[in-house]
Write a protein that holds these residues in place. Structure first.
Motif, PDB file in Angstrom:
ATOM      1  N   ILE A   1       0.834  -1.211   0.000  1.00  0.00           N
ATOM      2  CA  ILE A   1       0.000   0.000   0.000  1.00  0.00           C
ATOM      3  C   ILE A   1       0.861   1.252   0.000  1.00  0.00           C
ATOM      4  N   VAL A   2       2.022   1.194   0.671  1.00  0.00           N
ATOM      5  CA  VAL A   2       2.899   2.370   0.721  1.00  0.00           C
ATOM      6  C   VAL A   2       3.456   2.707  -0.659  1.00  0.00           C
ATOM      7  N   ILE A   3       3.437   1.747  -1.596  1.00  0.00           N
ATOM      8  CA  ILE A   3       3.951   1.977  -2.948  1.00  0.00           C
ATOM      9  C   ILE A   3       2.864   2.551  -3.850  1.00  0.00           C
ATOM     10  N   HIS A   4       1.727   1.864  -3.918  1.00  0.00           N
ATOM     11  CA  HIS A   4       0.685   2.287  -4.859  1.00  0.00           C
ATOM     12  C   HIS A   4      -0.393   3.158  -4.226  1.00  0.00           C
ATOM     13  N   GLY A   5      -0.458   3.212  -2.894  1.00  0.00           N
ATOM     14  CA  GLY A   5      -1.382   4.113  -2.217  1.00  0.00           C
ATOM     15  C   GLY A   5      -2.836   3.691  -2.243  1.00  0.00           C
ATOM     16  N   LEU A   6      -3.122   2.486  -2.731  1.00  0.00           N
ATOM     17  CA  LEU A   6      -4.506   2.021  -2.816  1.00  0.00           C
ATOM     18  C   LEU A   6      -4.784   1.014  -1.698  1.00  0.00           C
ATOM     19  N   ARG A   7      -5.720   1.370  -0.827  1.00  0.00           N
ATOM     20  CA  ARG A   7      -6.071   0.502   0.292  1.00  0.00           C
ATOM     21  C   ARG A   7      -7.173  -0.474  -0.129  1.00  0.00           C
ATOM     22  N   THR A   8      -7.414  -1.455   0.731  1.00  0.00           N
ATOM     23  CA  THR A   8      -8.512  -2.390   0.476  1.00  0.00           C
ATOM     24  C   THR A   8      -9.822  -1.628   0.289  1.00  0.00           C
ATOM     25  N   ALA A   9     -10.048  -0.599   1.121  1.00  0.00           N
ATOM     26  CA  ALA A   9     -11.283   0.186   1.013  1.00  0.00           C
ATOM     27  C   ALA A   9     -11.383   0.893  -0.332  1.00  0.00           C
ATOM     28  N   ASP A  10     -10.240   1.183  -0.964  1.00  0.00           N
ATOM     29  CA  ASP A  10     -10.248   1.879  -2.246  1.00  0.00           C
ATOM     30  C   ASP A  10     -10.591   0.948  -3.403  1.00  0.00           C
ATOM     31  N   VAL A  11     -10.198  -0.315  -3.304  1.00  0.00           N
ATOM     32  CA  VAL A  11     -10.339  -1.214  -4.451  1.00  0.00           C
ATOM     33  C   VAL A  11     -11.467  -2.232  -4.315  1.00  0.00           C
ATOM     34  N   GLU A  12     -11.955  -2.475  -3.099  1.00  0.00           N
ATOM     35  CA  GLU A  12     -12.968  -3.525  -2.960  1.00  0.00           C
ATOM     36  C   GLU A  12     -14.292  -3.138  -3.621  1.00  0.00           C
ATOM     37  N   GLN A  13     -14.511  -1.839  -3.833  1.00  0.00           N
ATOM     38  CA  GLN A  13     -15.700  -1.395  -4.560  1.00  0.00           C
ATOM     39  C   GLN A  13     -15.365  -1.027  -6.008  1.00  0.00           C
ATOM     40  N   GLY A  14     -14.154  -1.378  -6.440  1.00  0.00           N
ATOM     41  CA  GLY A  14     -13.735  -1.070  -7.803  1.00  0.00           C
ATOM     42  C   GLY A  14     -14.461  -1.919  -8.830  1.00  0.00           C
ATOM     43  N   MET A  15     -14.224  -1.610 -10.094  1.00  0.00           N
ATOM     44  CA  MET A  15     -14.886  -2.342 -11.174  1.00  0.00           C
ATOM     45  C   MET A  15     -14.165  -3.646 -11.467  1.00  0.00           C
ATOM     46  N   SER A  16     -14.876  -4.570 -12.095  1.00  0.00           N
ATOM     47  CA  SER A  16     -14.255  -5.825 -12.522  1.00  0.00           C
ATOM     48  C   SER A  16     -13.294  -5.533 -13.667  1.00  0.00           C
ATOM     49  N   TYR A  17     -12.415  -6.483 -13.947  1.00  0.00           N
ATOM     50  CA  TYR A  17     -11.480  -6.295 -15.053  1.00  0.00           C
ATOM     51  C   TYR A  17     -12.220  -6.169 -16.386  1.00  0.00           C
ATOM     52  N   ASP A  18     -13.294  -6.920 -16.568  1.00  0.00           N
ATOM     53  CA  ASP A  18     -14.066  -6.800 -17.814  1.00  0.00           C
ATOM     54  C   ASP A  18     -14.717  -5.424 -17.933  1.00  0.00           C
ATOM     55  N   GLU A  19     -15.239  -4.902 -16.829  1.00  0.00           N
ATOM     56  CA  GLU A  19     -15.829  -3.558 -16.847  1.00  0.00           C
ATOM     57  C   GLU A  19     -14.767  -2.510 -17.176  1.00  0.00           C
ATOM     58  N   MET A  20     -13.575  -2.703 -16.623  1.00  0.00           N
ATOM     59  CA  MET A  20     -12.478  -1.781 -16.908  1.00  0.00           C
ATOM     60  C   MET A  20     -12.101  -1.822 -18.380  1.00  0.00           C
ATOM     61  N   LEU A  21     -11.980  -3.021 -18.941  1.00  0.00           N
ATOM     62  CA  LEU A  21     -11.589  -3.148 -20.347  1.00  0.00           C
ATOM     63  C   LEU A  21     -12.659  -2.618 -21.293  1.00  0.00           C
ATOM     64  N   ALA A  22     -13.913  -2.734 -20.906  1.00  0.00           N
ATOM     65  CA  ALA A  22     -15.003  -2.215 -21.748  1.00  0.00           C
ATOM     66  C   ALA A  22     -14.895  -0.703 -21.920  1.00  0.00           C
ATOM     67  N   LEU A  23     -14.272  -0.027 -20.955  1.00  0.00           N
ATOM     68  CA  LEU A  23     -14.040   1.411 -21.060  1.00  0.00           C
ATOM     69  C   LEU A  23     -12.666   1.719 -21.658  1.00  0.00           C
ATOM     70  N   LEU A  24     -11.661   0.958 -21.237  1.00  0.00           N
ATOM     71  CA  LEU A  24     -10.286   1.261 -21.622  1.00  0.00           C
ATOM     72  C   LEU A  24     -10.004   0.989 -23.093  1.00  0.00           C
ATOM     73  N   LEU A  25     -10.426  -0.156 -23.605  1.00  0.00           N
ATOM     74  CA  LEU A  25     -10.039  -0.542 -24.963  1.00  0.00           C
ATOM     75  C   LEU A  25     -10.603   0.390 -26.037  1.00  0.00           C
ATOM     76  N   PRO A  26     -11.881   0.785 -25.990  1.00  0.00           N
ATOM     77  CA  PRO A  26     -12.341   1.779 -26.982  1.00  0.00           C
ATOM     78  C   PRO A  26     -11.614   3.105 -26.857  1.00  0.00           C
ATOM     79  N   PHE A  27     -11.171   3.449 -25.643  1.00  0.00           N
ATOM     80  CA  PHE A  27     -10.448   4.700 -25.424  1.00  0.00           C
ATOM     81  C   PHE A  27      -9.055   4.624 -26.058  1.00  0.00           C
ATOM     82  N   ILE A  28      -8.400   3.476 -25.903  1.00  0.00           N
ATOM     83  CA  ILE A  28      -7.097   3.271 -26.541  1.00  0.00           C
ATOM     84  C   ILE A  28      -7.269   3.231 -28.045  1.00  0.00           C
ATOM     85  N   ASP A  29      -8.243   2.460 -28.514  1.00  0.00           N
ATOM     86  CA  ASP A  29      -8.528   2.247 -29.933  1.00  0.00           C
ATOM     87  C   ASP A  29      -7.240   1.864 -30.664  1.00  0.00           C
TER      88      ASP A  29
END
Length: 201
Positions: free
Chosen positions: A84-112
């Motif tokens: 956590i001291v490296i990336h600064g993301l706590r369990t509370a920050d990521v446990e409500q995060g999106m799934s990897y598929d949800e992330m890719l559904a946004l990221l890949l069209p953006f990268i194109d």
């Protein structure tokens, strides 16, 4: 494009499982890139996990920070206290995060089809590509540009004389008098990488 690259691109496109992403295989437009940075629980994609991804468009000499992405993901294993001291993301920050598929559904069209710009981007793509392949049937087809290598080539013997000179983003930022926005934050790192790229391209 060489025949080998054409063959590889054709093979990838024939294995694409998501037709809506077919434009990723088109020839990119000139002077358009995407800067990417990821935060992970470690550097080994076989045992560590992706936590967040940031992506920002670079259009000619402009960095489009107003329309960037900063996506926090829910990893299969929560980050431990030591990392956590490296990336600064706590369990509370990521446990409500999106799934990897949800992330890719946004990221890949953006990268194109834009070339990907990063600092040691092979580490980021090493984490992204296994997820991308499961999601769309093939890995990222984009050209990848490493600003660290650009800097080494630009500096020539100076960088070779100091092996650390080309290894750390902070060194490159200092050389070009680019202000540090706070490292180990994916969005800030993507902005700083984009700024360094514009100085070197």
């Amino acid at each position: 494009m060489s025949w080998l690259k054409q063959l590889s691109s054709h093979w990838q496109k024939t294995h694409l499982q998501r037709p809506e992403l077919a434009s990723m295989f088109d020839k990119p437009l000139a002077n358009k890139w995407v800067a990417i940075d990821c935060e992970m629980t470690g550097l080994n994609p076989k045992k560590h996990h992706l936590l967040s991804v940031a992506a920002i468009h670079i259009n000619s000499d402009n960095i489009d920070t107003g329309n960037g992405l900063h996506l926090v993901c829910r990893p299969p294993v929560m980050p431990d206290r030591d990392t956590i001291v490296i990336h600064g993301l706590r369990t509370a920050d990521v446990e409500q995060g999106m799934s990897y598929d949800e992330m890719l559904a946004l990221l890949l069209p953006f990268i194109d089809n834009r070339p990907i710009v990063g600092f040691c981007p092979q580490i980021d793509t090493g984490f992204l590509n296994p997820l991308v392949k499961r999601y769309m049937g093939t890995t990222l087809p984009n050209k990848v540009i490493d600003v660290r290598l650009l800097y080494s080539r630009r500096m020539g013997n100076l960088a070779q004389g100091d092996p650390n000179q080309s290894q750390h983003l902070t060194k490159i930022l200092a050389h070009y008098e680019i202000p540090e926005l706070g490292i180990h934050d994916a969005y800030n790192d993507a902005i700083m990488t984009a700024m360094a790229f514009l100085h070197m391209r």
